[in-house]
Design a protein around this motif. Sequence first.
Motif, PDB file in Angstrom:
ATOM      1  N   VAL A 190       0.837  -1.193   0.000  1.00 36.43           N
ATOM      2  CA  VAL A 190       0.000   0.000   0.000  1.00 36.43           C
ATOM      3  C   VAL A 190       0.877   1.250   0.000  1.00 36.43           C
ATOM      4  CG1 VAL A 190      -1.835   1.235   1.231  1.00 36.43           C
ATOM      5  CG2 VAL A 190      -1.737  -1.272   1.327  1.00 36.43           C
ATOM      6  N   GLY A 191       0.534   2.229  -0.845  1.00 34.13           N
ATOM      7  CA  GLY A 191       1.256   3.498  -0.873  1.00 34.13           C
ATOM      8  C   GLY A 191       0.976   4.340   0.352  1.00 34.13           C
ATOM      9  N   TYR A 192       1.867   5.272   0.638  1.00 37.04           N
ATOM     10  CA  TYR A 192       1.792   6.039   1.878  1.00 37.04           C
ATOM     11  C   TYR A 192       0.574   6.942   1.975  1.00 37.04           C
ATOM     12  CZ  TYR A 192       6.042   4.611   4.203  1.00 37.04           C
ATOM     13  OH  TYR A 192       6.970   3.872   4.893  1.00 37.04           O
ATOM     14  N   SER A 193      -0.003   7.349   0.860  1.00 34.10           N
ATOM     15  CA  SER A 193      -1.198   8.192   0.943  1.00 34.10           C
ATOM     16  C   SER A 193      -2.358   7.447   1.584  1.00 34.10           C
ATOM     17  CB  SER A 193      -1.602   8.697  -0.448  1.00 34.10           C
ATOM     18  OG  SER A 193      -1.875   7.614  -1.321  1.00 34.10           O
ATOM     19  N   GLY A 194      -2.304   6.118   1.576  1.00 33.35           N
ATOM     20  CA  GLY A 194      -3.340   5.336   2.231  1.00 33.35           C
ATOM     21  C   GLY A 194      -3.359   5.519   3.738  1.00 33.35           C
ATOM     22  N   ALA A 195      -2.268   6.026   4.299  1.00 36.32           N
ATOM     23  CA  ALA A 195      -2.193   6.265   5.744  1.00 36.32           C
ATOM     24  C   ALA A 195      -2.701   7.644   6.128  1.00 36.32           C
ATOM     25  CB  ALA A 195      -0.756   6.088   6.224  1.00 36.32           C
ATOM     26  N   GLY A 196      -3.144   8.428   5.138  1.00 31.98           N
ATOM     27  CA  GLY A 196      -3.656   9.761   5.432  1.00 31.98           C
ATOM     28  C   GLY A 196      -2.553  10.798   5.516  1.00 31.98           C
ATOM     29  N   ARG A 197      -2.943  12.029   5.839  1.00 30.30           N
ATOM     30  CA  ARG A 197      -2.019  13.155   5.787  1.00 30.30           C
ATOM     31  C   ARG A 197      -1.514  13.590   7.157  1.00 30.30           C
ATOM     32  NH1 ARG A 197      -3.058  18.229   1.655  1.00 30.30           N
ATOM     33  NH2 ARG A 197      -0.851  18.648   1.285  1.00 30.30           N
ATOM     34  N   THR A 198      -1.973  12.936   8.218  1.00 29.98           N
ATOM     35  CA  THR A 198      -1.546  13.304   9.562  1.00 29.98           C
ATOM     36  C   THR A 198      -0.057  13.031   9.739  1.00 29.98           C
ATOM     37  OG1 THR A 198      -3.728  12.771  10.419  1.00 29.98           O
ATOM     38  CG2 THR A 198      -1.950  12.924  12.016  1.00 29.98           C
ATOM     39  N   LEU A 199       0.652  13.971  10.345  1.00 30.96           N
ATOM     40  CA  LEU A 199       2.092  13.836  10.524  1.00 30.96           C
ATOM     41  C   LEU A 199       2.390  12.807  11.618  1.00 30.96           C
ATOM     42  CD1 LEU A 199       4.924  14.809   9.782  1.00 30.96           C
ATOM     43  CD2 LEU A 199       4.687  16.585  11.520  1.00 30.96           C
ATOM     44  N   LYS A 200       3.088  11.732  11.227  1.00 31.02           N
ATOM     45  CA  LYS A 200       3.515  10.698  12.167  1.00 31.02           C
ATOM     46  C   LYS A 200       4.949  10.321  11.830  1.00 31.02           C
ATOM     47  CE  LYS A 200      -1.162   8.773  12.536  1.00 31.02           C
ATOM     48  NZ  LYS A 200      -2.027   7.593  12.290  1.00 31.02           N
ATOM     49  N   THR A 201       5.707   9.948  12.836  1.00 28.03           N
ATOM     50  CA  THR A 201       7.135   9.693  12.623  1.00 28.03           C
ATOM     51  C   THR A 201       7.374   8.620  11.582  1.00 28.03           C
ATOM     52  OG1 THR A 201       7.621  10.332  14.903  1.00 28.03           O
ATOM     53  CG2 THR A 201       9.282   9.011  13.761  1.00 28.03           C
ATOM     54  N   HIS A 202       6.636   7.519  11.635  1.00 30.58           N
ATOM     55  CA  HIS A 202       6.913   6.414  10.708  1.00 30.58           C
ATOM     56  C   HIS A 202       6.490   6.733   9.270  1.00 30.58           C
ATOM     57  CE1 HIS A 202       2.635   5.562  11.285  1.00 30.58           C
ATOM     58  NE2 HIS A 202       2.692   4.730  10.273  1.00 30.58           N
ATOM     59  N   LEU A 203       5.790   7.859   9.070  1.00 26.76           N
ATOM     60  CA  LEU A 203       5.400   8.266   7.727  1.00 26.76           C
ATOM     61  C   LEU A 203       6.349   9.291   7.112  1.00 26.76           C
ATOM     62  CD1 LEU A 203       1.530   8.618   8.233  1.00 26.76           C
ATOM     63  CD2 LEU A 203       2.832   6.614   7.488  1.00 26.76           C
ATOM     64  N   LEU A 204       7.356   9.726   7.854  1.00 19.02           N
ATOM     65  CA  LEU A 204       8.343  10.649   7.316  1.00 19.02           C
ATOM     66  C   LEU A 204       9.152   9.973   6.214  1.00 19.02           C
ATOM     67  CD1 LEU A 204       9.721  12.161  10.652  1.00 19.02           C
ATOM     68  CD2 LEU A 204       8.129  13.259   9.055  1.00 19.02           C
ATOM     69  N   ALA A 205       9.588  10.756   5.235  1.00 16.93           N
ATOM     70  CA  ALA A 205      10.381  10.194   4.144  1.00 16.93           C
ATOM     71  C   ALA A 205      11.651   9.531   4.663  1.00 16.93           C
ATOM     72  CB  ALA A 205      10.739  11.286   3.136  1.00 16.93           C
TER      73      ALA A 205
END
Length: 358
Positions: A190-205
């Motif tokens: 699953v691509g990262y946009s599936g996790a939504g736009r909320t800022l979370k550490t594990h979603l950082l580039a």
Amino acid sequence: MFMHMTFSVAVAGASGYAGGEMLRVLLGHPEAEIGALTAHSNAGSRLGGLHPHLRSLADRVLAPTDVEALAGHDVVVLALPHGASGAVAAQLAERGDGAVVVDLGADHRLVDPAAWEAYYGSAHAGTWPYGLPELLHAGEMTAAAQREALASARRIAVPGCNVTAVTLGLQPGIAAGVVEPRDVVAVLAVGYSGAGRTLKTHLLASEGLGSAQPYAVGGTHRHIPEIVQNLRAAGAADVTLSFTPALVPMARGILATTTARLVEGTDPAAVRAAWEAAYADEPFVHLLPEGEWPSTAATVGANTALVQVAVDARAGRVVTVTALDNLVKGTAGGALQSLNVALGLPETLGLPTDGVAP
């Protein structure tokens, strides 16, 4: 030939990925006029500061999400966090607003209130007509019944993106009785946009690039009861599903690999025939030629799901792979497709089947 029917649309939650993608596909629809745009924490911001790719709406300012801003439109799209849509929809109903309401969140997808409460932990807001026009019903190999249910609907619950991928991949085998509904295994990239736009550490580039990471492992993902519900709709008496998604370093897309036991004695030719029968006339779900496998890159920006099916004879299992853009066919495109059906417009109106490459 169809009669032109311009309709106005308000989008609540326009600052998020789902809301932004809904605006993008609406901008390509010849009959849609975009009205109020609202947000919560981003109220007062220019849309262009949040979605710089939406140039024609860049100077629009987001209003607070309240019923007064949303009322008076022909269509209201709710691109809100899970648990928030129910209250807004109820307020619209209380004031007698006649809009068609399309919920991109999960609040109105599930039929079973107990399943909602078990996975989401709050009171169930009620069940709406389900926005997957291709959903098969037991006893049919074309989705006529689901389209009939959506025709003239005033409320539409849009499926989860992962749900769409797994359902489209497996449902022909369930409907045709060539796969067993018990011991279904689905693994998704699953691509990262599936996790939504909320800022979370594990979603950082810096955390995600070059890494694949599973989430909601062990039967905890909220899309599980929805997938089970859809497979039951297609004719499964009892479903057991192991569902494991993993975030992979791409902005959008889902590649869903789903396997199920082949019904004993089934001719492998009957397996492919089931998928061919289900999707032969579907404008957005394409069964690929034998030996050609789906890729997420081929679906970027399109309301297209690419499907392939094969029989693993040694394992006694059917393998399906489905690729789609989680923000288009998985969310906003699927929503607009269902809205077209509800409004009596051509189902394909304003929706692209061609992706963007490279």
